[in-house]
Design an enzyme around this catalytic site. Sequence first.
Site, PDB file in Angstrom:
ATOM      1  N   ARG A 114      -7.012  -9.217 -16.457  1.00 23.31           N
ATOM      2  CA  ARG A 114      -5.421 -10.149 -15.909  1.00 23.31           C
ATOM      3  C   ARG A 114      -4.935 -10.641 -14.571  1.00 23.31           C
ATOM      4  O   ARG A 114      -5.131  -9.857 -14.041  1.00 23.31           O
ATOM      5  CB  ARG A 114      -4.048  -9.495 -16.775  1.00 23.31           C
ATOM      6  CG  ARG A 114      -2.924  -9.747 -16.523  1.00 23.31           C
ATOM      7  CD  ARG A 114      -2.407  -9.300 -17.906  1.00 23.31           C
ATOM      8  NE  ARG A 114      -1.622  -8.297 -17.162  1.00 23.31           N
ATOM      9  CZ  ARG A 114      -0.487  -8.284 -16.919  1.00 23.31           C
ATOM     10  NH1 ARG A 114       0.139  -9.868 -16.123  1.00 23.31           N
ATOM     11  NH2 ARG A 114       0.248  -7.707 -16.002  1.00 23.31           N
ATOM     12  N   CYS A 174       3.130   5.217   1.550  1.00 15.23           N
ATOM     13  CA  CYS A 174       1.333   5.451   1.461  1.00 15.23           C
ATOM     14  C   CYS A 174       0.941   6.169   2.318  1.00 15.23           C
ATOM     15  O   CYS A 174      -0.455   7.024   2.511  1.00 15.23           O
ATOM     16  CB  CYS A 174       0.536   4.201   1.066  1.00 15.23           C
ATOM     17  SG  CYS A 174       1.990   3.086  -0.288  1.00 15.23           S
ATOM     18  N   CYS A 199      -6.440  -3.984  -8.812  1.00 14.91           N
ATOM     19  CA  CYS A 199      -5.527  -3.463  -8.179  1.00 14.91           C
ATOM     20  C   CYS A 199      -5.405  -1.850  -8.404  1.00 14.91           C
ATOM     21  O   CYS A 199      -6.001  -1.583  -9.880  1.00 14.91           O
ATOM     22  CB  CYS A 199      -4.312  -4.084  -8.575  1.00 14.91           C
ATOM     23  SG  CYS A 199      -4.475  -5.647  -9.328  1.00 14.91           S
ATOM     24  N   CYS A 200      -5.339  -0.887  -7.334  1.00 14.69           N
ATOM     25  CA  CYS A 200      -5.046   0.620  -7.932  1.00 14.69           C
ATOM     26  C   CYS A 200      -4.010   0.871  -9.081  1.00 14.69           C
ATOM     27  O   CYS A 200      -3.268   0.557  -9.337  1.00 14.69           O
ATOM     28  CB  CYS A 200      -4.268   1.271  -6.949  1.00 14.69           C
ATOM     29  SG  CYS A 200      -3.049   1.383  -6.098  1.00 14.69           S
ATOM     30  N   GLY A 221       6.283   2.357 -15.091  1.00 15.83           N
ATOM     31  CA  GLY A 221       4.780   1.215 -14.485  1.00 15.83           C
ATOM     32  C   GLY A 221       5.105   0.535 -13.552  1.00 15.83           C
ATOM     33  O   GLY A 221       6.558   0.761 -12.744  1.00 15.83           O
TER      34      GLY A 221
END
Lengths: 119, 381
Positions: free
Chosen positions: B191, B80, B202-203, B115
């Site tokens: 969730r 990242c 979360c991003c 995903g």
Amino acid sequence: MTEPAYPLWGAPPESALLASRDRATGELVFPTLPDASPLSGAHETVPVATVGEVYSFTVIHPSAKSGESPYALGYVDLPGPVRIFGRLVGSARPAIGQRYAAQADERFGYVFTAVDTAA
Amino acid sequence: MQDIHILGGAMTRFGRHPGVLAPELAQQAILKAIDDAGVAKADIQAVYCANVLGGMILGQLVVRDLCFQGIPVYNVENACASGATGVHLARHALLAQQYDTVLVFGIEQLTALGGGTIPLQRNDHKTELYAKAGMVLPAVYAMRGTRFLHERQAKREDLAAIAVKNRHNGALNEYAQQRSETTIEEVLASRTIADPLTLLQCCPSQVDGAAAVVLSTRPGKAAKPVKVLSSVVVSGIREEARDDILDAEITARAARQAYEQAGVGPADVDVVELHDAFTIAELLYYEALQLCSRGDAVALLKSGATQLGGRVPVNPSGGLLAKGHPLGATGVAQMVEVMWHLQERAGARQVPGARIGLTQCTGGGIAGVDHAASSVHLLGV
């Protein structure tokens, strides 16, 4: 589980998780370094004490469509010192400081199981 | 030492771009950045492409049809922290006077992965063993969250408040994927992914995006030329048995070096774009970047100092939580955002009078280190 390239558990009767101990500094590395590692010569294989305390944890909630139940993961601080990450089983919800013991597992090689389970 | 300038920059909207391949998306950012920089394509003497999961020679694929006439193209990967690492390496070449003007761009297409969480680098016994047990990046951050709540007597609402702040900022940012506000209740009710982290902490992962900057030894024609005051990349130190996982040591180390290199301190920073891949991350980075003392992250957040309008707005863009995190693009996009603020071009998100900005991103994905890579930059006008 296929045979790993490094030993995870010591032999019976005192089966214990194994770590590599740096001969010069005493630092423990988990899992053990494989023979193929050029660093292995500077280390000796030592057993890790079975029981430690949870340093931190999380409970993973798999997506509904996976059909899997939630499961706990955490860091267990063991004497050595060494900190090992793994599945935490045997308790509805772990807590920091709770005692867990390493146990052989068919699927993961090892899991940590709660020592002081509430009645 | 030679001044290094950001002559211009641009980014695409972060989000789904159905039917658009990585080269097209990257080219959009590149051509806008070159135009923003006021240079000609022929002025570019080297190209740095930051990307993590897009496969080999992606940089050359992207620029093939732009016809740069065979100049050097370098592909850079540091998880990242790739985008910031690309800028760091470009700066080295400019300082060495190998070039006077170069292009750095970051591109990532996470939607191509279908995903789920970013895969770890499993070509390692320790990472493979831990990954098999279930280690994923959300779990690593979640364990920091659990420890944070325990040690600091913090509340889950304190974590959720980071998402609320950044989603508010994202609502002002046409480039962000998440453009709607949220509430503490909605964040906590979303969730659970890895307790205590819920989905809205979360991003987003279904996101593609690109960002580009043109760097030069020349200041260019901008009224307020943006200078790279310092640029730091560090790698993780192997974790020790009793490490404090609330000590984001790799980022703290990069930040100390960046402040020293620039000759500025944290109190001089007017705006920050940091790596809020998860809510807990932003709180830990407040301390690692010395925006507050150790232990005071929640107090800093509650003071309002890091909101838009506060003393040191953090993630005015909406951060990774609102924009999404197309891995290779993030580090460059953070610098584009800070550039906009320093040049008073940030529109509704503008931090008034911003003169010095800080960007920080970290790359993980292997076991045994806090993170594998961290990069901190200070930019100024």
